[in-house]
Every structure is written in structure tokens, then in C-alpha cells.
Design a protein around this motif. Structure first.
Motif, PDB file in Angstrom:
ATOM      1  N   ASP A 290       0.840  -1.208   0.000  1.00  0.00           N
ATOM      2  CA  ASP A 290       0.000   0.000   0.000  1.00  0.00           C
ATOM      3  C   ASP A 290       0.876   1.259   0.000  1.00  0.00           C
ATOM      4  O   ASP A 290       0.611   2.213  -0.739  1.00  0.00           O
ATOM      5  N   ILE A 291       1.912   1.257   0.831  1.00  0.00           N
ATOM      6  CA  ILE A 291       2.828   2.406   0.911  1.00  0.00           C
ATOM      7  C   ILE A 291       3.551   2.595  -0.428  1.00  0.00           C
ATOM      8  O   ILE A 291       3.694   3.720  -0.931  1.00  0.00           O
ATOM      9  N   TYR A 292       3.978   1.490  -1.012  1.00  0.00           N
ATOM     10  CA  TYR A 292       4.670   1.533  -2.314  1.00  0.00           C
ATOM     11  C   TYR A 292       3.748   2.089  -3.395  1.00  0.00           C
ATOM     12  O   TYR A 292       4.131   3.003  -4.152  1.00  0.00           O
ATOM     13  N   TYR A 293       2.520   1.580  -3.465  1.00  0.00           N
ATOM     14  CA  TYR A 293       1.576   2.037  -4.492  1.00  0.00           C
ATOM     15  C   TYR A 293       1.238   3.512  -4.313  1.00  0.00           C
ATOM     16  O   TYR A 293       1.127   4.264  -5.283  1.00  0.00           O
ATOM     17  N   GLU A 294       1.070   3.942  -3.054  1.00  0.00           N
ATOM     18  CA  GLU A 294       0.796   5.356  -2.779  1.00  0.00           C
ATOM     19  C   GLU A 294       1.955   6.241  -3.254  1.00  0.00           C
ATOM     20  O   GLU A 294       1.740   7.312  -3.806  1.00  0.00           O
ATOM     21  N   SER A 295       3.180   5.765  -3.026  1.00  0.00           N
ATOM     22  CA  SER A 295       4.359   6.554  -3.432  1.00  0.00           C
ATOM     23  C   SER A 295       4.451   6.661  -4.956  1.00  0.00           C
ATOM     24  O   SER A 295       5.030   7.604  -5.492  1.00  0.00           O
TER      25      SER A 295
ATOM     26  N   PHE B   5      11.757   0.740   4.285  1.00  0.00           N
ATOM     27  CA  PHE B   5      12.324   0.280   5.565  1.00  0.00           C
ATOM     28  C   PHE B   5      13.154   1.388   6.212  1.00  0.00           C
ATOM     29  O   PHE B   5      13.040   1.656   7.416  1.00  0.00           O
ATOM     30  N   THR B   6      13.982   2.050   5.420  1.00  0.00           N
ATOM     31  CA  THR B   6      14.807   3.165   5.928  1.00  0.00           C
ATOM     32  C   THR B   6      13.914   4.277   6.469  1.00  0.00           C
ATOM     33  O   THR B   6      14.186   4.859   7.525  1.00  0.00           O
ATOM     34  N   LEU B   7      12.826   4.549   5.754  1.00  0.00           N
ATOM     35  CA  LEU B   7      11.858   5.568   6.167  1.00  0.00           C
ATOM     36  C   LEU B   7      11.220   5.196   7.508  1.00  0.00           C
ATOM     37  O   LEU B   7      11.133   6.011   8.421  1.00  0.00           O
ATOM     38  N   LEU B   8      10.770   3.929   7.617  1.00  0.00           N
ATOM     39  CA  LEU B   8      10.099   3.465   8.834  1.00  0.00           C
ATOM     40  C   LEU B   8      11.013   3.548  10.055  1.00  0.00           C
ATOM     41  O   LEU B   8      10.573   3.923  11.146  1.00  0.00           O
ATOM     42  N   LYS B   9      12.280   3.194   9.858  1.00  0.00           N
ATOM     43  CA  LYS B   9      13.241   3.208  10.978  1.00  0.00           C
ATOM     44  C   LYS B   9      13.539   4.622  11.465  1.00  0.00           C
ATOM     45  O   LYS B   9      13.941   4.806  12.610  1.00  0.00           O
ATOM     46  N   SER B  10      13.351   5.585  10.593  1.00  0.00           N
ATOM     47  CA  SER B  10      13.750   6.958  10.936  1.00  0.00           C
ATOM     48  C   SER B  10      12.632   7.760  11.607  1.00  0.00           C
ATOM     49  O   SER B  10      12.856   8.884  12.050  1.00  0.00           O
TER      50      SER B  10
ATOM     51  N   GLU C 165       4.822  10.054  13.283  1.00  0.00           N
ATOM     52  CA  GLU C 165       5.323  10.333  11.928  1.00  0.00           C
ATOM     53  C   GLU C 165       5.024   9.181  10.969  1.00  0.00           C
ATOM     54  O   GLU C 165       4.702   9.402   9.800  1.00  0.00           O
ATOM     55  N   ARG C 166       5.109   7.952  11.478  1.00  0.00           N
ATOM     56  CA  ARG C 166       4.803   6.784  10.633  1.00  0.00           C
ATOM     57  C   ARG C 166       3.340   6.793  10.191  1.00  0.00           C
ATOM     58  O   ARG C 166       3.016   6.415   9.069  1.00  0.00           O
ATOM     59  N   LEU C 167       2.462   7.231  11.101  1.00  0.00           N
ATOM     60  CA  LEU C 167       1.030   7.277  10.780  1.00  0.00           C
ATOM     61  C   LEU C 167       0.730   8.206   9.608  1.00  0.00           C
ATOM     62  O   LEU C 167      -0.275   8.047   8.920  1.00  0.00           O
ATOM     63  N   LYS C 168       1.616   9.184   9.379  1.00  0.00           N
ATOM     64  CA  LYS C 168       1.395  10.159   8.297  1.00  0.00           C
ATOM     65  C   LYS C 168       1.905   9.658   6.948  1.00  0.00           C
ATOM     66  O   LYS C 168       1.687  10.308   5.925  1.00  0.00           O
ATOM     67  N   ILE C 169       2.594   8.514   6.939  1.00  0.00           N
ATOM     68  CA  ILE C 169       3.079   7.966   5.671  1.00  0.00           C
ATOM     69  C   ILE C 169       1.873   7.511   4.845  1.00  0.00           C
ATOM     70  O   ILE C 169       1.067   6.715   5.329  1.00  0.00           O
ATOM     71  N   PRO C 170       1.713   8.004   3.622  1.00  0.00           N
ATOM     72  CA  PRO C 170       0.568   7.569   2.799  1.00  0.00           C
ATOM     73  C   PRO C 170       0.569   6.046   2.615  1.00  0.00           C
ATOM     74  O   PRO C 170       1.603   5.465   2.267  1.00  0.00           O
ATOM     75  N   GLY C 171      -0.575   5.433   2.891  1.00  0.00           N
ATOM     76  CA  GLY C 171      -0.684   3.975   2.790  1.00  0.00           C
ATOM     77  C   GLY C 171      -0.608   3.268   4.129  1.00  0.00           C
ATOM     78  O   GLY C 171      -1.008   2.105   4.253  1.00  0.00           O
ATOM     79  N   MET C 172      -0.108   3.949   5.154  1.00  0.00           N
ATOM     80  CA  MET C 172      -0.015   3.350   6.490  1.00  0.00           C
ATOM     81  C   MET C 172      -1.404   3.288   7.116  1.00  0.00           C
ATOM     82  O   MET C 172      -2.240   4.160   6.903  1.00  0.00           O
ATOM     83  N   ILE C 173      -1.657   2.210   7.893  1.00  0.00           N
ATOM     84  CA  ILE C 173      -2.909   2.131   8.646  1.00  0.00           C
ATOM     85  C   ILE C 173      -2.576   1.987  10.129  1.00  0.00           C
ATOM     86  O   ILE C 173      -1.530   1.447  10.499  1.00  0.00           O
TER      87      ILE C 173
END
Length: 313
Positions: A219-224, A247-252, A257-265
């Protein structure tokens, strides 16, 4: 062709799934599906207990599911519980209380049964090609690995190192610290030794991830990519380079902040970091250019059993 209705309830450690289907002998049509983040393992899984609050959430959800099942006039119900209930000392009492109070009989399945059902669900999706595949499903309590093709399982095993357990044991800081990632990977290296030996023996050339974390990563990939998943599509591809970027994004990032990533639930936001650490670890041993992600998993494996008459709910 005669049809019949059935319900599947998958009581995972993190998420409860309800799937209402119409079976026609050769395939199925989804009437309704719902997933609820019950978090049955929260607050007790590391002590082999079902916490009182978690049980309350489970009862509330199961009553809701029962109302929906009754509303459809379905009397064929296949309900099963996995790692959290399987390992809990108070699991049998919980199962008995659900039967008495709600009228749902829960099958507590073994890790091996869980792995087999996941394989059957993945196979039903059409994810398996002519290669030898390593299949993985990251649950909240356990992780299942299967090595095989579309016609044969060579090896399968369940490991009690699911997302909730890894979260409890390693993810103390948010964002996660590099040393916490290192400790988690070292732990995986110890616990997954039988898997690494099986990989060496069978040499899988394809990696298939089932449902859950893999759904959210795609979902995150498709949104990007500003793309939408097609309705009715059950198989997706995730380039390894894109997984590494995510993965690099999630770790940082921290939780907010993770909740705001498009595609995250929201239901995936806590466990996705440790789950992605596990995927990254596996990719070292099965280096592929892209991962296959199957939307079908455990509950669809149960539907496959109902279709073939291997189980009668």
C-alpha cells in the motif's frame, strides 16, 4: 450449481478477521469481510497469558461478528485461534467461555496447521510460479515459513517470534535505535537456524509474503507511485529496492510520523518496524529483485479447506 454460505473467523494475535463467503463448489465469492485490531496478545503474550482487557476486546468483537453471521443466516462457521491463545495458560478457559457465552466454537490450531493453511491460502491467490518459493507470514504471535512450489510443500515451520513478541522484546525507543535493530537481527539469527538450514537445502529463488505487513508495505509503495490497487487483485509485486527505501523511512520515524506515511494504517503502525526488520533479515538469505505479496493467507486457506470439504465448520 448449488451454493452455500460459510463464515471464517481468524483470531490472530493482533487482528481478528471475519470473512463471509458464498461457496459454489469450485470457487467462492466474498459477501463481506472485516478486520478489527483486537490486540489479543497485548499486555500478556510475553507472559503466556491473555490479559483481561484483551479478552474484553475479543468478546466484544466476537459478539459483533456473531451478529453479522446470524444476520446472513449462516450456520457453517469455522473459527480458529493462533499463537496468542495457543500459548496462553488461560487460553482453554477463554475458548470455553466464548463457546458458552457467544456460541462460537474455536479451533486452536497448531503452528504446523497454521503454516499449512497459509500455504493453501497463498496457493489459492495464484502467487506461486514454477520456482521454489520461500513463503512467510508475519503474525503478532508467530511467524510461519513454508518452502515449496504450487504443487508441493518441501518444508514448513512456525516460530513464536511474531510482531508483538519482537515489539515487546526489542522496540523500546521510537524511532527504533540501531542497536535495537542489531539485537533483533541477532535474535532472529539464533531462533531461525532451522529455517536457514532449510533455505540452504532447498535453495528457494522467490520470496512470497502473505497478507498483513506485506499488504501495508505494498500500500505504501503504491501510494508513493500514485497508483491504486485494482479491485479483485490478490497478488502484488514489491521491488526489493523499494522495500529498502520504505524500511529506511520506517526506521527513521516515530509512531506519529509513521502514521502520516501515505498507505499506512493505524493497526499496523506499531509492529511494522520490527516486522520489516525481520523481512530485511530474510532478504540476506533469499536475495531477490522483488518480493511477491499475496493478499490471501490464513483465512483464505480455511476457505480452500471448506471448498474441498477437508473441514466442515
Amino acid at each position: 450449481m448449488s451454493t452455500r454460505k460459510a463464515a471464517v473467523i481468524d483470531m490472530g494475535t493482533n487482528t481478528f478477521h471475519l470473512l463471509l463467503v458464498e461457496l459454489n463448489g469450485v470457487g467462492f465469492r466474498t459477501i463481506y469481510k472485516e478486520k478489527i485490531p483486537v490486540k489479543l496478545g497485548q499486555g500478556g503474550i510475553s507472559q503466556n497469558q491473555l490479559a483481561e482487557d484483551a479478552q474484553k476486546r475479543a468478546f466484544h468483537t466476537l459478539k459483533h461478528f456473531k451478529n453479522l453471521i446470524d444476520g446472513e443466516g449462516i450456520d457453517q462457521v469455522f473459527a480458529f485461534a493462533t499463537s496468542a491463545v495457543r500459548n496462553a495458560e488461560n487460553g482453554p478457559a477463554f475458548v470455553q467461555k466464548v463457546k458458552e457465552d457467544i456460541g462460537i466454537e474455536i479451533h486452536v490450531i497448531s503452528g504446523e496447521e497454521e503454516a499449512q493453511l497459509i500455504y493453501e491460502g497463498i496457493n489459492l491467490s495464484g502467487s506461486l510460479n514454477g520456482h521454489v518459493n520461500l513463503m512467510m507470514d508475519i503474525g503478532g504471535g508467530s511467524v510461519e515459513f513454508i518452502i515449496g512450489t504450487s504443487t508441493e510443500v518441501f518444508w514448513k515451520r512456525s516460530f513464536e517470534i511474531g510482531g508483538q513478541r519482537l515489539l515487546d522484546a526489542f522496540h523500546y525507543h521510537d524511532p527504533i535505535l540501531p542497536e535495537e535493530v542489531e539485537k533483533l537481527e541477532s535474535y532472529c539469527g539464533e531462533k531461525l537456524q532451522p529455517l536457514l538450514e532449510a533455505i540452504e537445502k532447498y535453495k528457494p529463488t522467490s520470496l512470497v509474503g502473505a497478507s498483513g505487513t506485506f499488504d501495508t508495505l505494498t500500500d505504501i509503495y503504491y501510494e508513493s507511485m500514485l497508483q491504486c490497487k485494482l479491485t479483485g487483485q490478490h497478488v502484488f509485486e514489491l521491488p526489493t529496492s523499494e522495500f529498502q527505501r520504505i524500511f529506511t523511512l520506517l526506521k527513521s520515524k516515530n509512531r506519529e510520523e509513521r502514521l502520516k506515511i501515505p498507505g499506512m494504517i493505524a493497526m499496523r503502525v506499531d509492529m511494522i518496524v520490527v516486522a520489516s526488520c525481520l523481512i530485511e533479515f530474510i532478504l540476506r538469505y533469499v536475495p531477490v529483485n522483488s518480493m511477491i505479496c499475496s493478499h490471501y493467507s490464513l483465512k483464505e486457506g480455511a476457505v480452500s479447506r471448506l471448498l474441498t470439504g477437508k473441514v466442515t465448520a
